[in-house]
Design a protein around this motif. Structure first.
Motif, PDB file in Angstrom:
ATOM      1  N   UNK A 193     -55.274  91.908  62.427  1.00 43.65           N
ATOM      2  CA  UNK A 193     -54.000  91.795  62.711  1.00 43.65           C
ATOM      3  C   UNK A 193     -53.576  90.590  63.644  1.00 43.65           C
ATOM      4  N   UNK A 194     -52.478  90.335  64.005  1.00 43.10           N
ATOM      5  CA  UNK A 194     -52.042  89.207  65.008  1.00 43.10           C
ATOM      6  C   UNK A 194     -52.794  89.486  66.410  1.00 43.10           C
ATOM      7  N   UNK A 195     -53.317  90.633  66.540  1.00 41.42           N
ATOM      8  CA  UNK A 195     -53.642  90.931  67.899  1.00 41.42           C
ATOM      9  C   UNK A 195     -55.062  90.661  68.200  1.00 41.42           C
ATOM     10  N   UNK A 196     -55.832  90.164  66.693  1.00 43.02           N
ATOM     11  CA  UNK A 196     -57.176  90.127  66.749  1.00 43.02           C
ATOM     12  C   UNK A 196     -57.827  89.068  67.545  1.00 43.02           C
ATOM     13  N   UNK A 197     -59.048  89.489  68.366  1.00 43.85           N
ATOM     14  CA  UNK A 197     -59.716  88.541  69.288  1.00 43.85           C
ATOM     15  C   UNK A 197     -60.424  87.529  68.512  1.00 43.85           C
ATOM     16  N   UNK A 198     -60.648  86.508  69.068  1.00 43.05           N
ATOM     17  CA  UNK A 198     -61.677  85.389  68.373  1.00 43.05           C
ATOM     18  C   UNK A 198     -62.666  85.940  67.727  1.00 43.05           C
ATOM     19  N   UNK A 199     -63.310  86.641  68.513  1.00 42.06           N
ATOM     20  CA  UNK A 199     -64.662  87.189  67.683  1.00 42.06           C
ATOM     21  C   UNK A 199     -64.386  87.954  66.468  1.00 42.06           C
ATOM     22  N   UNK A 200     -63.207  88.826  66.561  1.00 42.03           N
ATOM     23  CA  UNK A 200     -62.975  89.448  65.320  1.00 42.03           C
ATOM     24  C   UNK A 200     -62.324  88.442  64.270  1.00 42.03           C
ATOM     25  N   UNK A 201     -61.782  87.366  64.591  1.00 45.74           N
ATOM     26  CA  UNK A 201     -61.361  86.329  63.394  1.00 45.74           C
ATOM     27  C   UNK A 201     -62.839  85.611  63.084  1.00 45.74           C
ATOM     28  N   UNK A 202     -63.643  85.366  63.720  1.00 46.72           N
ATOM     29  CA  UNK A 202     -64.936  84.846  63.387  1.00 46.72           C
ATOM     30  C   UNK A 202     -65.719  85.503  62.482  1.00 46.72           C
ATOM     31  N   UNK A 203     -65.671  86.857  62.862  1.00 51.37           N
ATOM     32  CA  UNK A 203     -66.528  88.017  62.057  1.00 51.37           C
ATOM     33  C   UNK A 203     -65.874  88.095  60.484  1.00 51.37           C
ATOM     34  N   UNK A 204     -64.514  88.222  60.519  1.00 53.49           N
ATOM     35  CA  UNK A 204     -63.751  88.435  59.400  1.00 53.49           C
ATOM     36  C   UNK A 204     -64.073  87.039  58.462  1.00 53.49           C
ATOM     37  N   UNK A 205     -63.964  85.892  59.130  1.00 52.97           N
ATOM     38  CA  UNK A 205     -63.978  84.467  58.291  1.00 52.97           C
ATOM     39  C   UNK A 205     -65.424  84.518  57.669  1.00 52.97           C
ATOM     40  N   UNK A 206     -66.509  84.928  58.335  1.00 48.92           N
ATOM     41  CA  UNK A 206     -67.827  84.673  58.164  1.00 48.92           C
ATOM     42  C   UNK A 206     -68.217  85.779  56.945  1.00 48.92           C
ATOM     43  N   UNK A 207     -67.469  86.979  56.947  1.00 48.99           N
ATOM     44  CA  UNK A 207     -67.756  88.165  55.836  1.00 48.99           C
ATOM     45  C   UNK A 207     -67.101  87.460  54.505  1.00 48.99           C
ATOM     46  N   UNK A 208     -66.009  87.179  54.733  1.00 54.29           N
ATOM     47  CA  UNK A 208     -65.107  86.760  53.444  1.00 54.29           C
ATOM     48  C   UNK A 208     -65.730  85.219  52.918  1.00 54.29           C
ATOM     49  N   UNK A 209     -66.141  84.447  53.629  1.00 53.88           N
ATOM     50  CA  UNK A 209     -66.425  83.119  53.114  1.00 53.88           C
ATOM     51  C   UNK A 209     -67.745  83.532  52.382  1.00 53.88           C
ATOM     52  N   UNK A 210     -68.790  84.506  52.891  1.00 51.29           N
ATOM     53  CA  UNK A 210     -69.925  84.753  52.137  1.00 51.29           C
ATOM     54  C   UNK A 210     -69.505  85.286  50.852  1.00 51.29           C
ATOM     55  N   UNK A 211     -68.534  86.021  50.807  1.00 57.60           N
ATOM     56  CA  UNK A 211     -68.031  86.671  49.354  1.00 57.60           C
ATOM     57  C   UNK A 211     -67.420  85.735  48.365  1.00 57.60           C
ATOM     58  N   UNK A 212     -66.665  84.713  49.014  1.00 61.83           N
ATOM     59  CA  UNK A 212     -65.861  83.654  48.013  1.00 61.83           C
ATOM     60  C   UNK A 212     -66.743  82.445  48.104  1.00 61.83           C
ATOM     61  N   UNK A 242     -70.962  73.790  56.189  1.00 64.47           N
ATOM     62  CA  UNK A 242     -70.621  75.331  55.648  1.00 64.47           C
ATOM     63  C   UNK A 242     -72.135  75.892  56.034  1.00 64.47           C
ATOM     64  N   UNK A 243     -72.056  77.305  55.733  1.00 62.23           N
ATOM     65  CA  UNK A 243     -73.112  78.228  56.148  1.00 62.23           C
ATOM     66  C   UNK A 243     -74.101  78.224  55.293  1.00 62.23           C
ATOM     67  N   UNK A 244     -75.413  78.524  55.685  1.00 63.31           N
ATOM     68  CA  UNK A 244     -76.406  78.713  54.792  1.00 63.31           C
ATOM     69  C   UNK A 244     -77.444  77.431  54.275  1.00 63.31           C
ATOM     70  N   UNK A 245     -78.223  77.533  53.622  1.00 66.86           N
ATOM     71  CA  UNK A 245     -79.225  76.547  53.017  1.00 66.86           C
ATOM     72  C   UNK A 245     -79.353  76.778  51.573  1.00 66.86           C
ATOM     73  N   UNK A 246     -79.866  75.397  51.172  1.00 63.73           N
ATOM     74  CA  UNK A 246     -80.123  75.521  49.664  1.00 63.73           C
ATOM     75  C   UNK A 246     -81.444  75.856  49.413  1.00 63.73           C
ATOM     76  N   UNK A 247     -81.863  75.836  48.272  1.00 60.61           N
ATOM     77  CA  UNK A 247     -83.166  76.292  47.794  1.00 60.61           C
ATOM     78  C   UNK A 247     -84.223  75.133  47.544  1.00 60.61           C
ATOM     79  N   UNK A 248     -85.397  75.602  47.717  1.00 62.31           N
ATOM     80  CA  UNK A 248     -86.586  74.678  47.404  1.00 62.31           C
ATOM     81  C   UNK A 248     -87.283  74.998  46.337  1.00 62.31           C
ATOM     82  N   UNK A 249     -87.285  74.145  45.435  1.00 61.47           N
ATOM     83  CA  UNK A 249     -88.097  74.467  43.778  1.00 61.47           C
ATOM     84  C   UNK A 249     -89.342  73.711  43.931  1.00 61.47           C
ATOM     85  N   UNK A 250     -90.342  74.453  43.591  1.00 60.31           N
ATOM     86  CA  UNK A 250     -91.660  74.060  43.599  1.00 60.31           C
ATOM     87  C   UNK A 250     -92.076  73.617  42.184  1.00 60.31           C
TER      88      UNK A 250
END
Length: 355
Positions: free
Chosen positions: A13-32, A316-324
């Motif tokens: 919502x337009x009344x969302x706090x900065x913490x709510x915005x950050x949480x929503x972004x991280x959740x959706x960014x991981x999905x997409x 961006x978030x996260x790390x790549x992988x290591x191939x051995x």
């Protein structure tokens, strides 16, 4: 440029706090994230929209302006973008858009900048329309500033500016001489000062800083985690003469690891005993040591994936992988007794001709 409801993009919502915005972004960014859905164009567009929405709503000042302008946020972006890279440098006191990103009024070089998360470039300059609005001595803004010098308000009415923006558009304004405004007489945007920072792979993994020299001055520049060769770090206004400083990184080759984007590869030597009968082997990564389980009967050249043990993703978030990739090391200089034992053992092992 189509108007986007950034709150709807993030599902808050337009009344969302900065913490709510950050949480929503991280959740959706991981999905997409493109790495989660490779080749999915719809997911790529959604991820880009999420980054764009987060860039605005996570910044209190940008969010305030977005809430104030509403749909006109898109109109301002479209008109400024139509200006391309043509520069205008109006002089005078601070204008009504001082502090609004892209509409500087400090008497220096005026620059418009609009970016998504992954963009490191600049768009310098104003369109013909913006020269009419800001650069001409008979423009509404200039006239307003002259009234301010006589004691009247120096701030042009925002609604009038928006109305003219909707009516005239970009690139169609006329100057005080009655003709179409042109780019003649404008000053090109100053080029960025450039410096190169050479880093080890470990420094690129953990993040570091570098001292660069610009115009005889030594400046410390922070290098974020995950940079690669060719990554660009822009430092606003630190390039001398009001220019930006652009630091281009170059990563030195590593004796153990080979980098492929955010993923790393390395070779791991194992003994004949470990390959035949299996075992647990310590593997050194850039994070530290991890334990790798080698199954019995592991073939030479087999590749193992260690998830999340690669490089941090730049911007961006996260790390790549290591191939051995394992390399079986055979024993040498075997005594006669060992050779005889090996013959007896191999006679007992059924193995078809691999050729």
């Amino acid at each position: 440029m189509e108007y986007k409801d950034y709150y709807k993009v993030l599902g808050v919502p337009r009344t969302a706090s900065q913490a709510d915005i950050k949480k929503a972004y991280r959740k959706l960014a991981r999905q997409h994230h493109p790495d989660v859905k490779p080749g999915d164009k719809k997911a790529e567009r959604a991820f880009k929209d999420l980054n764009e929405a987060n860039t605005v709503l996570s910044d209190p000042d940008k969010r305030k302006r977005y809430d104030m302008l509403g749909a006109d946020w898109a109109a301002f972006s479209q008109a400024a973008d139509a200006g391309g890279r043509r520069g205008a440098r109006p002089s005078g006191p601070a204008g009504p858009f001082t502090g609004f990103e892209g509409f500087g009024g400090d008497g220096g070089g005026v620059r418009y900048e609009f970016r998504t998360t992954g963009d490191t470039g600049d768009l310098g300059g104003f369109s013909d329309f913006f020269r009419m609005m800001f650069g001409d001595e008979d423009s509404p803004i200039a006239a307003s500033q002259r009234r301010g010098a006589r004691g009247a308000t120096a701030t042009a009415d925002l609604d009038d500016v928006l109305a003219q923006l909707r009516m005239g558009g970009a690139g169609t304004a006329t100057g005080r001489r009655g003709g179409s405004a042109s780019s003649s007489g404008t000053r090109p945007a100053l080029p960025s000062a450039e410096a190169t920072a050479e880093l080890s792979l470990e420094e690129a993994f953990h993040g570091t800083s570098r001292i660069v020299e610009v115009d005889g001055k030594r400046l410390e520049v922070k290098i974020p985690r995950g940079v690669d060769s060719g990554s660009r770090i822009r430092v606003k206004g630190r390039g001398g003469d009001g220019r930006d400083l652009l630091v281009v990184t170059r990563i030195r080759s590593h004796p153990t690891f080979t980098r492929r984007g955010a993923d790393l590869e390395r070779e791991l030597p194992i003994t004949l005993h470990e390959a035949l009968l299996g075992g647990e082997v310590h593997v050194t990564t850039l994070k530290g040591r991890v334990l790798l389980k080698i199954p019995a009967g592991t073939q030479n050249g087999r590749m193992f994936r260690l998830k999340g043990q690669g490089m941090p993703r730049f911007n961006a978030e996260g790390n790549g992988d290591l191939y051995v990739r394992v390399r079986v090391v055979l024993p040498i200089d075997m005594p006669d007794e060992a050779k005889e034992a090996a013959r007896r053992f191999l006679d007992l092992v059924p193995q078809p001709d691999p050729r």
